[in-house]
Design a protein around this motif. Structure first.
Motif, PDB file in Angstrom:
ATOM      1  N   SER A 211      -7.253  -0.306  -0.656  1.00 50.37           N
ATOM      2  CA  SER A 211      -5.959  -0.769  -0.153  1.00 50.37           C
ATOM      3  C   SER A 211      -6.007  -2.258   0.163  1.00 50.37           C
ATOM      4  O   SER A 211      -7.055  -2.820   0.473  1.00 50.37           O
ATOM      5  CB  SER A 211      -5.563   0.015   1.099  1.00 50.37           C
ATOM      6  OG  SER A 211      -6.414  -0.326   2.192  1.00 50.37           O
TER       7      SER A 211
ATOM      8  N   MET B  84      -4.612   5.622  -5.574  1.00 50.45           N
ATOM      9  CA  MET B  84      -5.139   4.428  -4.922  1.00 50.45           C
ATOM     10  C   MET B  84      -6.648   4.339  -5.099  1.00 50.45           C
ATOM     11  O   MET B  84      -7.208   3.249  -5.267  1.00 50.45           O
ATOM     12  CB  MET B  84      -4.774   4.445  -3.430  1.00 50.45           C
ATOM     13  CG  MET B  84      -5.328   3.272  -2.640  1.00 50.45           C
ATOM     14  SD  MET B  84      -4.873   3.318  -0.877  1.00 50.45           S
ATOM     15  CE  MET B  84      -3.244   2.575  -0.941  1.00 50.45           C
TER      16      MET B  84
ATOM     17  N   ASP C 212       0.828  -1.210   0.000  1.00 51.14           N
ATOM     18  CA  ASP C 212       0.000   0.000   0.000  1.00 51.14           C
ATOM     19  C   ASP C 212       0.862   1.260   0.000  1.00 51.14           C
ATOM     20  O   ASP C 212       0.555   2.244  -0.679  1.00 51.14           O
ATOM     21  CB  ASP C 212      -0.936   0.000   1.216  1.00 51.14           C
ATOM     22  CG  ASP C 212      -2.053  -1.023   1.102  1.00 51.14           C
ATOM     23  OD1 ASP C 212      -2.326  -1.477  -0.023  1.00 51.14           O
ATOM     24  OD2 ASP C 212      -2.641  -1.369   2.139  1.00 51.14           O
TER      25      ASP C 212
ATOM     26  N   THR D 293       2.055   1.895  -3.436  1.00 49.18           N
ATOM     27  CA  THR D 293       0.976   2.435  -4.271  1.00 49.18           C
ATOM     28  C   THR D 293       0.813   3.926  -4.034  1.00 49.18           C
ATOM     29  O   THR D 293       0.664   4.717  -4.978  1.00 49.18           O
ATOM     30  CB  THR D 293      -0.345   1.710  -3.962  1.00 49.18           C
ATOM     31  OG1 THR D 293      -0.195   0.317  -4.235  1.00 49.18           O
ATOM     32  CG2 THR D 293      -1.493   2.270  -4.796  1.00 49.18           C
TER      33      THR D 293
END
Length: 698
Positions: free
Chosen positions: A418, A364, A352, A355
């Motif tokens: 996420s 995201m 995450d 990202t």
């Protein structure tokens, strides 16, 4: 008086079902005994993973003999009517009773414990039955009640096993059923399918599995303790918490409180043994909430926190037994499983963060364009766009920066995409705040990510940071206006989209932050829904329903802060002697005026002149009204309801004196009209404060 002990011994009962099962067992058995005529002194109920236990002290030894008289049909009623009445009292042969027709009053027959008698009635001869039910021994009644309870017991999930028809949460192995007196203990014979009651039970599955006999509850509890079973779940909870906190304190740490987890863990063990282990160094960089959630959800571990750093550094597990190596093998196995779980969590966390580093939270959130919020309300991305626009519009009303509010709204739900929230949905919002800070967004935006769902329930904290308030309001208002637009409103007890909770959230946000938010802009129907929720909210806080109605009837009732301020001031005022007496005076004035206007077909709303006053009491009321009106107007402009009601309080004595000394409906029409117009001034003086006509007699 005997004491009663019942144990239903089975395979493991899920911890989440034990509390309800305890209460159901107690209610079913005690209700059944009382209905059968057996009263008792006290009852207690216990559970472990493998047993439900009920103990009753001071049970009657037998049910009392009862006598009941029932009125039946006429003595010469048709045979079918007589037969129905007689079946109800346990007589199957109607022949002897039919012979009573035409017999003198007092004639009767005996049939078992029933006497059927002829009596004279205003409608002729009528049959009366005197039914005697002899008492029964407690053992007989207990056996019936226990068997019925076992056969009809309701579990959230149940199963059958073998060739029997009995359903239980897990296979039921034995029934211990005893009545104990000073003379000794007797087994109450209960048979349910393949099971027959006895006087034996088992201890701990591994530490003391042999069966043993018991003679009553005290003997039972003591022998269980020696067999490594702590019967009372509250005692197990206390032992777990004591050992856990003591062990953590000795290491300079503290256990993260979790009452629900404590209750659940106590329902998983019969002999709790607290063990503390260390979390691998490679996982200590994970957010503490991630560690806590992963350990709780997957392994039922308590988190142990370093109070100096806030990091979760250790875990506590509760074993169901002692071991020769003091739990070392258990800890080693638990740590192996925990490391695998936390490796997954660390992968999600690092993925995450990559990202966010590559595309930010808006990157995201891009995938939310493909996630449907509702088939009539579009995707999650479309909803976020609406929330962002509304948050920007609301920002000036809550003291927030419009640009920050819009930015926060755009990223607040990004963490729904996420990996971490995909694994742990309960962390949504919180993870967004971590990712927002990792991206370098303002603290206000990060806080809004975490807080925009709040308040979720009546005890949840209410956001106070302006940007968080703007986004939280926009989120809830978009939900409400959207579902109102597609006519998906709550009906009865059904509220699939939690719209009542959303409305209460708006109310709490507005009131806790003292916001002046005009809700009428969202539609009259939705405003009425807010008012309904506000009534429930205020009634729970002790505000009278008629006080709320009196304030809802006033202009500006879409301003909830003003509305509640008015309602609280009015309730406080009515709680005083002046307030209660003034209300009585207002009612009297309003009733007289209303009746006169209806009878005369005119409105007495102007023209009261002190020159037509005939008594000192009238003149004093004119003077008091002049003063009150002069004080009320600026107080209302300043929204100082306390001052306005203090001014009204000054009218109490003059109004009382006026009605004591003055006859309103004078024979002189000029005087009568003047006095009615004066009553209108009383009504008009009270009108800016609240619609007092809506107040009841509470």
């Amino acid at each position: 008086m005997p004491d009663f002990l019942l144990e239903l011994f089975s395979e493991e009962i899920p911890a989440r079902m034990q509390g309800r099962a305890r209460e159901d067992l107690k209610k079913l058995v005690t209700d059944g005994l009382v209905e059968a005529g057996l009263t008792y002194a006290s009852a207690g109920v216990f559970s472990t993973p493998r047993r439900l236990v009920l103990t009753i002290e001071g049970l009657m030894a037998e049910s009392p003999t009862t006598r009941e008289e029932r009125k039946g049909p006429k003595a010469d009623a048709p045979e079918q009517a007589l037969a129905g009445f007689l079946r109800g009292i346990g007589i199957t042969d109607a022949g002897p009773v039919m012979a009573l027709a035409g017999q003198p009053s007092g004639s009767h027959i005996h049939a078992g414990g029933v006497v059927v008698e002829v009596r004279d009635d205003k409608k002729g001869q009528v049959l009366f039955a005197k039914v005697t039910k002899p008492g029964r021994p407690a053992a007989e009644i207990v056996a019936e009640v226990v068997e019925r309870t076992i056969r009809t017991f309701s579990w959230p999930k149940s199963m059958r096993w073998g060739s029997g028809q009995l359903r239980w949460v897990r296979p039921l192995h034995s029934i211990l059923c005893l009545l104990t007196t000073e003379a000794g203990a007797d087994v109450v014979p209960v048979t349910v399918d393949h099971l027959t009651s006895g006087n034996t039970t088992e201890g701990h599955r591994f530490l003391a599995p042999a069966r043993f006999a018991v003679s009553g509850f005290d003997d039972y509890a003591a022998k269980l303790k020696r067999a490594f079973v702590v019967l009372d779940s509250a005692e197990r909870e206390a032992a777990i918490w004591h050992d856990a906190t003591t062990g953590a304190f000795a290491s300079g740490l503290e256990v993260v409180p979790d009452a629900g987890l404590l209750t659940e863990v106590a329902g998983l063990v019969e002999w709790p043994v607290v063990l503390m282990g260390a979390i691998g160094e490679e996982f200590l960089g994970l957010p503490p909430e991630v560690l806590q959630t992963s350990m709780k959800e997957h392994q039922k571990f308590f988190s142990v926190r370093n109070p100096k750093t806030g990091r979760i550094e250790r875990f506590i597990t509760v074993a169901n037994r002692t071991t020769a190596d003091d739990g070392a093998t258990i800890l080693k196995g638990n740590l192996k499983v925990l490391s695998a779980r936390l490796s997954d969590a660390r992968f999600f966390w690092e993925n995450d963060l990559r990202t966010v580093a590559n595309g930010g939270l808006e990157g995201m959130a891009a995938g939310l364009a493909n996630v449907t919020f509702h088939n009539k309300l579009g995707s999650q991305a479309e909803r976020i766009a609406r929330i962002a626009a509304l948050a920007r519009e609301l920002a000036p009303l809550v003291g927030a920066d419009a640009d920050q509010a819009e930015l926060a709204a755009k990223v607040a739900k990004a963490d729904l995409q996420s990996a971490m929230v995909g694994e742990f949905p309960e962390l949504q919002g919180l993870m967004g705040s971590y990712y927002a800070r990792a991206q370098g967004l303002p603290d206000a935006a990060a806080e809004a990510c975490q807080q925009h769902y709040s308040p979720l329930g009546p005890s949840d904290d209410v956001p106070s940071q302006p940007v968080s308030v703007a986004v939280a309001l926009a989120d809830k208002l978009d939900t409400l206006t959207g579902f109102w637009a597609i006519d998906e409103k709550p009906t009865g007890s059904k509220d699939p989209y939690a719209l009542r909770r959303a409305a209460l959230g708006v109310i709490r946000l507005v009131l806790a932050n003292g916001l002046r938010l005009p809700l009428a802009r969202f539609g009259d129907d939705l405003l009425a829904f807010f008012h309904d929720r506000l009534k429930v909210f205020l009634r729970d806080q002790g505000v009278r329903h008629d006080v709320i109605d009196a304030c809802l009837a006033m202009p500006g009732n879409d301003d909830l802060t003003l509305l509640v301020k008015r309602a609280r001031a009015l309730q406080d005022f009515l709680g005083t002697e002046d307030g209660a007496n003034l209300l009585q005076g207002f009612r009297r004035a309003n009733n007289i005026l209303t009746q006169a206007e209806k009878a005369d077909g005119v409105e007495y709303s102007f023209g009261a002149d002190v020159k037509y006053a005939e008594t000192d009491e009238e003149r004093a009321l004119f003077t008091a009204l002049d003063g009150a009106e002069a004080a009320i107007a600026p107080a209302m402009k300043a929204e100082d309801f306390g001052a306005a009601m203090a001014a009204l309080a000054g009218l109490r004595a003059p109004i009382d004196a006026f009605f004591t000394a003055v006859q309103v409906n004078s024979d002189k029409q000029v005087i009568r009209r003047n006095r009615l117009n004066l009553l209108h001034r009383i009504r008009a003086a009270c009108a800016p404060v609240a619609d007092l006509s809506r107040l009841g007699s509470e």
